[in-house]
Enzyme design. Structure first.
Site: not given
Lengths: 271, 271
Positions: B15-16, B78, B157, B189, B191
């Site tokens: 993943d990034s 990702c 984040e 995504c 997140h």
């Protein structure tokens, strides 16, 4: 190379993205005959969430690219690079280097009356401690408040600078800063000046907002004069923009910073 | 190499950033004996704002690293990589590849009743058109609404998942989506699942929220079974995490995704 030939070379400016174009805008205003080579490291942006070692490596890559192009002066227009890599780069680059932290810090030291100075920036810039270090070197009695504001850059890039969400985010970060009663707030990121109207609205008129654009441009000018590197050429300087990735929607953001159309844009691949 | 020796190799996941750890969490639950090698490309994150060519180049670097480690299966955790590079990588990597888009798209096609499906993701994921393309391949009559939500990742984040700002941002992006009356929303995504409580609050109960974690893990399991690559080893599998930059505050975020402490973390330098 003779001084007059060297003086005809462009000024090199790099940033992780396009925020550094705000400095170019001012350079073109006060030094219109100077040519400029701008490098925006879009492939690796943002620097503000990465480690010191990583930021140094990217910064040196950018600097090497511009030095190979033949720039006469290097401007580190990125706050994260300036905090992680400015002095480190000075020892590795064969041209004079100007950063965006030292000039605005000297300006802040000059205009503060109470000695209470606040600094906002990305996480990397704030965690590096570069601003407090530079301020305390000038006056050990300064009282310094720092605040990372990681949502400001995405807000600006989304174009949400004036709405209720921007206001809530600015309040959440800056009301605790305001409560420390600084008389100067340094905007330690190239994107933050675009939020000035909202920041002013939240903080009120008693706090002076300083950003790097004018102080850094003055520093560029005085460095060129001191070293005899001002161009002798007539007519407007040229501007070339090099980017390490396709700019996607950054063109729109970049034109906000530059205040003119982005032309002469080249995509380059560094590593 | 015999099939049983190959079967003992780890599953490779990249993943990034650390969002892909949410898939590891599920893999460790349903395939506890499998070992895992995770690569997080922190030096280059986020991918979601970069070009297809750049994302492909980063993805291939990550895949090569894991293939050299000897993984038996590669998981592209990702979304930006899955949309820009999945099929492209399949032709360049000598092991089977699972992505995070195809499995959730098949799930969405299965559960929708009205055929109105919405997809949210980063700018790169949405602009790539990968979700609509994959959905329309399954059923040309699906009506698809897409919406990029670039502020969701920084919100997560920053840890602002439950406050008034998160609610305003979620409303700003998703009320227009709700007005299209989808019955399924794909969270495109890694997140975004952390924002599920807020998204549910804003959208109400009538829209089913789907993310990639369970469908991708089922796909990993069925691929291993189909190819005879399930490990025969007893005891819990090992997990090693490789990162291309120091993780700064990402450890905290990563542990939210993984649901356990991050151990066996190695920093590696790829280019």
């Amino acid at each position: 190379m003779s001084a007059s030939i060297r003086a005809r070379k462009p000024i090199g400016v790099f940033d992780s993205g396009l925020g550094g174009l705000s400095i170019i805008r001012e350079v073109r205003k006060i030094l219109p005959r100077e040519s400029i080579a701008y490098f925006g490291d879009l492939a690796h942006l943002p620097y503000g969430i990465k480690s010191t070692e990583q930021i140094r490596q990217f910064s040196l890559q950018n600097a090497d690219f511009l030095v190979r192009l033949g720039v006469k002066l290097l401007v580190v227009a990125c706050n994260s690079s300036s905090s992680a890599a400015f002095k480190w780069l000075q020892r590795r680059v064969p041209v004079p280097v100007v950063d965006v932290i030292q000039p605005v810090v000297r300006e802040a030291a000059k205009v503060t009356r109470t000695g209470r100075i606040a600094v906002i920036g990305t996480s990397a810039t704030i965690e590096s401690g570069a601003y407090p270090r530079a301020l305390l070197e000038l006056n050990r009695r300064f009282q310094i408040t720092v605040q990372p504001c990681p949502l400001f850059v995405p807000l600006v890039e989304e174009g949400w600078r004036h709405d209720r969400i921007a206001e809530s985010v600015v309040k959440k970060y800056l009301i605790p800063v305001k409560n420390k009663r600084p008389d100067v707030l340094i905007l330690g990121c190239t994107h933050y000046p675009l939020l000035k109207p909202m920041i002013r609205k939240v903080l009120g008129p008693g706090i002076r907002l300083l950003d790097a654009v004018k102080p850094a441009t003055e520093e560029i000018k005085s460095t060129l004069i001191r070293l005899g590197l001002q161009t002798g050429q007539r007519g407007d300087g040229k501007m070339h923009i090099y980017l390490s990735d396709r700019p996607r929607n950054f063109i729109r953001v970049g034109e906000q910073f530059l205040g003119e159309k982005l032309t002469h844009v080249h995509q380059v691949h560094l590593s």
